[in-house]
Design a protein around this motif. Sequence first.
Motif, PDB file in Angstrom:
ATOM      1  N   VAL A  11       0.834  -1.201   0.000  1.00  0.00           N
ATOM      2  CA  VAL A  11       0.000   0.000   0.000  1.00  0.00           C
ATOM      3  C   VAL A  11       0.868   1.251   0.000  1.00  0.00           C
ATOM      4  O   VAL A  11       1.987   1.252   0.512  1.00  0.00           O
ATOM      5  CB  VAL A  11      -0.981   0.052   1.202  1.00  0.00           C
ATOM      6  N   LEU A  12       0.314   2.298  -0.587  1.00  0.00           N
ATOM      7  CA  LEU A  12       1.009   3.576  -0.655  1.00  0.00           C
ATOM      8  C   LEU A  12       0.727   4.387   0.607  1.00  0.00           C
ATOM      9  O   LEU A  12      -0.429   4.566   0.987  1.00  0.00           O
ATOM     10  CB  LEU A  12       0.544   4.368  -1.880  1.00  0.00           C
ATOM     11  N   LEU A  13       1.785   4.873   1.231  1.00  0.00           N
ATOM     12  CA  LEU A  13       1.660   5.797   2.360  1.00  0.00           C
ATOM     13  C   LEU A  13       2.376   7.084   2.002  1.00  0.00           C
ATOM     14  O   LEU A  13       3.415   7.073   1.327  1.00  0.00           O
ATOM     15  CB  LEU A  13       2.281   5.214   3.626  1.00  0.00           C
ATOM     16  N   ILE A  14       1.802   8.180   2.447  1.00  0.00           N
ATOM     17  CA  ILE A  14       2.457   9.481   2.287  1.00  0.00           C
ATOM     18  C   ILE A  14       2.952   9.947   3.646  1.00  0.00           C
ATOM     19  O   ILE A  14       2.453   9.522   4.688  1.00  0.00           O
ATOM     20  CB  ILE A  14       1.502  10.541   1.692  1.00  0.00           C
ATOM     21  N   GLU A  15       3.940  10.820   3.619  1.00  0.00           N
ATOM     22  CA  GLU A  15       4.347  11.539   4.824  1.00  0.00           C
ATOM     23  C   GLU A  15       3.715  12.916   4.717  1.00  0.00           C
ATOM     24  O   GLU A  15       3.909  13.629   3.720  1.00  0.00           O
ATOM     25  CB  GLU A  15       5.867  11.656   4.900  1.00  0.00           C
ATOM     26  N   ARG A  16       2.917  13.276   5.734  1.00  0.00           N
ATOM     27  CA  ARG A  16       2.184  14.539   5.704  1.00  0.00           C
ATOM     28  C   ARG A  16       3.143  15.728   5.748  1.00  0.00           C
ATOM     29  O   ARG A  16       4.037  15.773   6.582  1.00  0.00           O
ATOM     30  CB  ARG A  16       1.197  14.614   6.865  1.00  0.00           C
ATOM     31  N   GLY A  17       2.906  16.688   4.857  1.00  0.00           N
ATOM     32  CA  GLY A  17       3.753  17.861   4.779  1.00  0.00           C
ATOM     33  C   GLY A  17       3.227  19.056   5.547  1.00  0.00           C
ATOM     34  O   GLY A  17       3.876  20.095   5.585  1.00  0.00           O
ATOM     35  N   ARG A  18       2.041  18.912   6.142  1.00  0.00           N
ATOM     36  CA  ARG A  18       1.418  20.029   6.880  1.00  0.00           C
ATOM     37  C   ARG A  18       0.822  19.538   8.179  1.00  0.00           C
ATOM     38  O   ARG A  18       0.477  18.378   8.334  1.00  0.00           O
ATOM     39  CB  ARG A  18       0.289  20.649   6.051  1.00  0.00           C
ATOM     40  N   GLU A  19       0.649  20.467   9.093  1.00  0.00           N
ATOM     41  CA  GLU A  19      -0.095  20.184  10.321  1.00  0.00           C
ATOM     42  C   GLU A  19      -1.574  20.100   9.976  1.00  0.00           C
ATOM     43  O   GLU A  19      -2.002  20.726   9.009  1.00  0.00           O
ATOM     44  CB  GLU A  19       0.142  21.287  11.359  1.00  0.00           C
ATOM     45  N   PRO A  20      -2.337  19.352  10.681  1.00  0.00           N
ATOM     46  CA  PRO A  20      -1.946  18.590  11.863  1.00  0.00           C
ATOM     47  C   PRO A  20      -1.215  17.295  11.476  1.00  0.00           C
ATOM     48  O   PRO A  20      -1.348  16.825  10.350  1.00  0.00           O
ATOM     49  CB  PRO A  20      -3.282  18.269  12.537  1.00  0.00           C
ATOM     50  N   ALA A  21      -0.441  16.792  12.398  1.00  0.00           N
ATOM     51  CA  ALA A  21       0.281  15.524  12.239  1.00  0.00           C
ATOM     52  C   ALA A  21       1.334  15.590  11.137  1.00  0.00           C
ATOM     53  O   ALA A  21       1.587  14.607  10.455  1.00  0.00           O
ATOM     54  CB  ALA A  21      -0.691  14.367  12.024  1.00  0.00           C
ATOM     55  N   LYS A  22       1.967  16.738  10.988  1.00  0.00           N
ATOM     56  CA  LYS A  22       3.042  16.887  10.010  1.00  0.00           C
ATOM     57  C   LYS A  22       4.129  15.850  10.294  1.00  0.00           C
ATOM     58  O   LYS A  22       4.520  15.636  11.431  1.00  0.00           O
ATOM     59  CB  LYS A  22       3.635  18.295  10.086  1.00  0.00           C
ATOM     60  N   GLY A  23       4.589  15.172   9.225  1.00  0.00           N
ATOM     61  CA  GLY A  23       5.628  14.164   9.354  1.00  0.00           C
ATOM     62  C   GLY A  23       5.115  12.765   9.640  1.00  0.00           C
ATOM     63  O   GLY A  23       5.858  11.796   9.541  1.00  0.00           O
ATOM     64  N   LYS A  24       3.847  12.642   9.996  1.00  0.00           N
ATOM     65  CA  LYS A  24       3.257  11.330  10.250  1.00  0.00           C
ATOM     66  C   LYS A  24       2.815  10.705   8.923  1.00  0.00           C
ATOM     67  O   LYS A  24       2.647  11.387   7.913  1.00  0.00           O
ATOM     68  CB  LYS A  24       2.039  11.456  11.174  1.00  0.00           C
ATOM     69  N   LEU A  25       2.598   9.393   8.949  1.00  0.00           N
ATOM     70  CA  LEU A  25       2.186   8.666   7.748  1.00  0.00           C
ATOM     71  C   LEU A  25       0.673   8.628   7.617  1.00  0.00           C
ATOM     72  O   LEU A  25      -0.047   8.683   8.615  1.00  0.00           O
ATOM     73  CB  LEU A  25       2.733   7.243   7.796  1.00  0.00           C
ATOM     74  N   ALA A  26       0.219   8.492   6.367  1.00  0.00           N
ATOM     75  CA  ALA A  26      -1.226   8.438   6.092  1.00  0.00           C
ATOM     76  C   ALA A  26      -1.452   7.822   4.724  1.00  0.00           C
ATOM     77  O   ALA A  26      -0.615   7.970   3.832  1.00  0.00           O
ATOM     78  CB  ALA A  26      -1.817   9.846   6.120  1.00  0.00           C
ATOM     79  N   PRO A  27      -2.595   7.163   4.541  1.00  0.00           N
ATOM     80  CA  PRO A  27      -2.989   6.857   3.167  1.00  0.00           C
ATOM     81  C   PRO A  27      -3.382   8.183   2.516  1.00  0.00           C
ATOM     82  O   PRO A  27      -3.882   9.080   3.203  1.00  0.00           O
ATOM     83  CB  PRO A  27      -4.189   5.926   3.336  1.00  0.00           C
ATOM     84  N   PRO A  28      -3.140   8.365   1.222  1.00  0.00           N
ATOM     85  CA  PRO A  28      -3.486   9.654   0.603  1.00  0.00           C
ATOM     86  C   PRO A  28      -4.994   9.899   0.611  1.00  0.00           C
ATOM     87  O   PRO A  28      -5.789   8.962   0.567  1.00  0.00           O
ATOM     88  CB  PRO A  28      -2.943   9.519  -0.819  1.00  0.00           C
ATOM     89  N   GLY A  29      -5.365  11.169   0.664  1.00  0.00           N
ATOM     90  CA  GLY A  29      -6.772  11.542   0.661  1.00  0.00           C
ATOM     91  C   GLY A  29      -6.951  13.009   0.974  1.00  0.00           C
ATOM     92  O   GLY A  29      -6.003  13.782   0.951  1.00  0.00           O
TER      93      GLY A  29
END
Length: 181
Positions: free
Chosen positions: A55-73
């Motif tokens: 699965v594809l995960l992104i690293e968030r570039g903005r707050e909230p949770a900047k730097g944390k992983l997420a599925p895109p959306g």
Amino acid sequence: MTPKLFESFQHCPMCGSANLCQGALQRKCGDCGHAMFNNPIAAVAVWIFDAENRVLLIERGREPAKGKLAPPGGFLDAGESLEVAAKREIEEEVGLKIKDLQFVCSHPNDYLYGGKTCSTCDVFFTAQLAEPAGNGVAQEGEVTAMSWRALADISRDDLAFESMRVSLDKLRGLRLLCRKK
């Protein structure tokens, strides 16, 4: 504690009156009778699988949770269905086209925006890449990195929001059920 967006409204959007009767789920104007409800904002995220079942995960570039992983959306636009929003957000955020969109689950979330906490309903899907595996293109400012991972290699603690952790658990359970059949 961060103030809730709904609780911060001080004036009626219809007549401008400050005569608002406050409740947990509704605010009603004492002058014109207009009622405002504390409805959640809808958001979508997609667990995109490649041909290798990663699965594809992104690293968030903005707050909230900047730097944390997420599925895109991201958030729905007015007039969009959940499915249309999911496809649009994937194209915008990671530059990929998806197919075979399938609902996984939904879960409430609190999302900090502009110093206020907004209530959201996060809706999760799975999908397959529509084209042979490509790297995609990260949306500048929104995504700082992208990586493909096996579901088993994703740490719940690395995910940006509790709704994503719930969705990961649900997805792992569904995948186990499919293997047993």
